[in-house]
Write an enzyme that holds these catalytic residues in place. Structure first.
Site, PDB file in Angstrom:
ATOM      1  N   SER A 130      39.584  -3.588 -98.387  1.00  0.00           N
ATOM      2  CA  SER A 130      40.376  -2.369 -98.250  1.00  0.00           C
ATOM      3  C   SER A 130      41.849  -2.603 -98.539  1.00  0.00           C
ATOM      4  CB  SER A 130      40.209  -1.804 -96.833  1.00  0.00           C
ATOM      5  OG  SER A 130      40.554  -2.782 -95.867  1.00  0.00           O
ATOM      6  N   GLY A 149      37.336  -2.980 -93.011  1.00  0.00           N
ATOM      7  CA  GLY A 149      38.655  -3.419 -93.453  1.00  0.00           C
ATOM      8  C   GLY A 149      38.737  -4.924 -93.618  1.00  0.00           C
ATOM      9  N   THR A 150      39.243  -5.355 -94.763  1.00  0.00           N
ATOM     10  CA  THR A 150      39.400  -6.785 -95.063  1.00  0.00           C
ATOM     11  C   THR A 150      40.320  -6.917 -96.271  1.00  0.00           C
ATOM     12  OG1 THR A 150      37.232  -7.471 -94.204  1.00  0.00           O
ATOM     13  CG2 THR A 150      38.203  -8.876 -95.836  1.00  0.00           C
ATOM     14  N   THR A 151      40.986  -8.048 -96.368  1.00  0.00           N
ATOM     15  CA  THR A 151      41.706  -8.419 -97.584  1.00  0.00           C
ATOM     16  C   THR A 151      41.340  -9.854 -97.926  1.00  0.00           C
ATOM     17  OG1 THR A 151      43.567  -6.958 -97.053  1.00  0.00           O
ATOM     18  CG2 THR A 151      43.945  -8.656 -98.700  1.00  0.00           C
ATOM     19  N   LYS A 186      36.356 -15.693 -92.621  1.00  0.00           N
ATOM     20  CA  LYS A 186      35.826 -14.969 -93.774  1.00  0.00           C
ATOM     21  C   LYS A 186      35.675 -15.852 -95.005  1.00  0.00           C
ATOM     22  CE  LYS A 186      37.899 -10.697 -92.076  1.00  0.00           C
ATOM     23  NZ  LYS A 186      38.748  -9.518 -92.395  1.00  0.00           N
TER      24      LYS A 186
END
Length: 273
Positions: A168, A39-41, A72
């Site tokens: 995600s 999960g990451t944006t 990130k």
């Protein structure tokens, strides 16, 4: 010998799923590893004077939040940065490799690195591993050709876009960027839009969370801003949960004596020449 019961007529093929199920049934102890959700944006957009990149700060291990303040946005060159989504170790080592190669390239040529050169190195590396390196990257920077933004996918494909989002939580972020993005935006408007896009990804995806990091890249250099915005505030406890001793009654109590066995211990001196 297993035979196909139904003739394949196109579309999705589940032959490998049937094969894996048969192997698990025949071979004891064999279990096919399950795919884990990462999960990451991350997002980025081009504005009037440069490029701005953004990312959330949550790192997950399956359903467990492993890190609440994960970086990130990775350094590649003084005017080139890269956002990474996917497996944290893959994104970290891939961007470190690109940064070291660009440093050697700048020393050997005596010129500032270009954004297209970084993108070529990353996509050739990822294509070589055929998607087994789980790194979805957004490369942004400013060089002699102006501000540029690229998205690089784990299999090696890439695109040059005025704005993009990966991870995600990309659906919510892209929806906001497509609705409100305009060419030649000011820095203030671009930063506000980016924060809202990352916030939308955080609120719409359980794998994204924490705060919003941003990196503004212009011709004069880059500025990395940690915890630019925190969309989710920690919940305050409604009351004090300290109970006095004896609040919980003891129903039964039993004391057992431990049986100890004394062993004989001898120590031998080591021979020293």
């Amino acid at each position: 010998m297993l035979k196909q019961a139904v003739e394949h007529r196109g579309g999705f093929s589940f032959e490998n799923c049937q094969r894996n199920a048969s192997l698990e049934h025949v071979l004891p102890g064999l279990r096919v590893p399950l795919a884990r959700k990462t999960g990451t944006t991350i997002a980025g957009l081009v504005f009037r004077d440069g490029v701005i990149l953004g990312a959330d700060t949550r790192a997950t291990n399956d359903s467990v939040v492993a890190d609440k303040s994960c970086e990130k946005i990775h350094f590649i060159a003084p005017k080139i940065y890269c956002c990474g989504a996917g497996v944290a170790a893959d994104t970290e080592m891939t961007t470190r490799m690109a940064a070291s190669k660009m440093e050697l390239h700048a020393l050997s040529t005596g010129r500032e690195p270009r954004v297209a050169t970084v993108t070529r190195i990353l996509r050739q590396t990822l294509f070589r591993y055929q998607g087994h390196v789980g790194a979805s990257l957004i490369v942004g920077g400013v060089d002699l050709n102006g501000p540029q933004l690229y998205s690089v996918h784990p299999h090696g494909s890439y695109s040059r876009l005025p704005f993009t989002a990966l991870g995600s939580g990309q659906d919510a972020a892209v929806a906001l960027l497509e609705d409100r993005f305009q060419p030649n935006m000011t820095l203030e408007a671009a930063q506000e839009l980016l924060v809202e896009a990352i916030t939308a990804g955080i609120l719409g995806d359980l794998g994204s969370g924490g705060s919003v990091d941003a990196c503004v890249i212009t011709a004069g250099g880059a500025k990395l801003q940690r915890a630019l915005s925190s969309p989710i505030e920690p919940v305050q406890r409604a009351g004090q949960y300290r109970f006095a001793p004896g609040t919980t009654p003891v129903q039964t109590q039993e004391v057992r004596a431990l049986t100890l066995e004394l062993l004989e211990e001898t120590v031998q001196a080591m021979e020293v020449e």
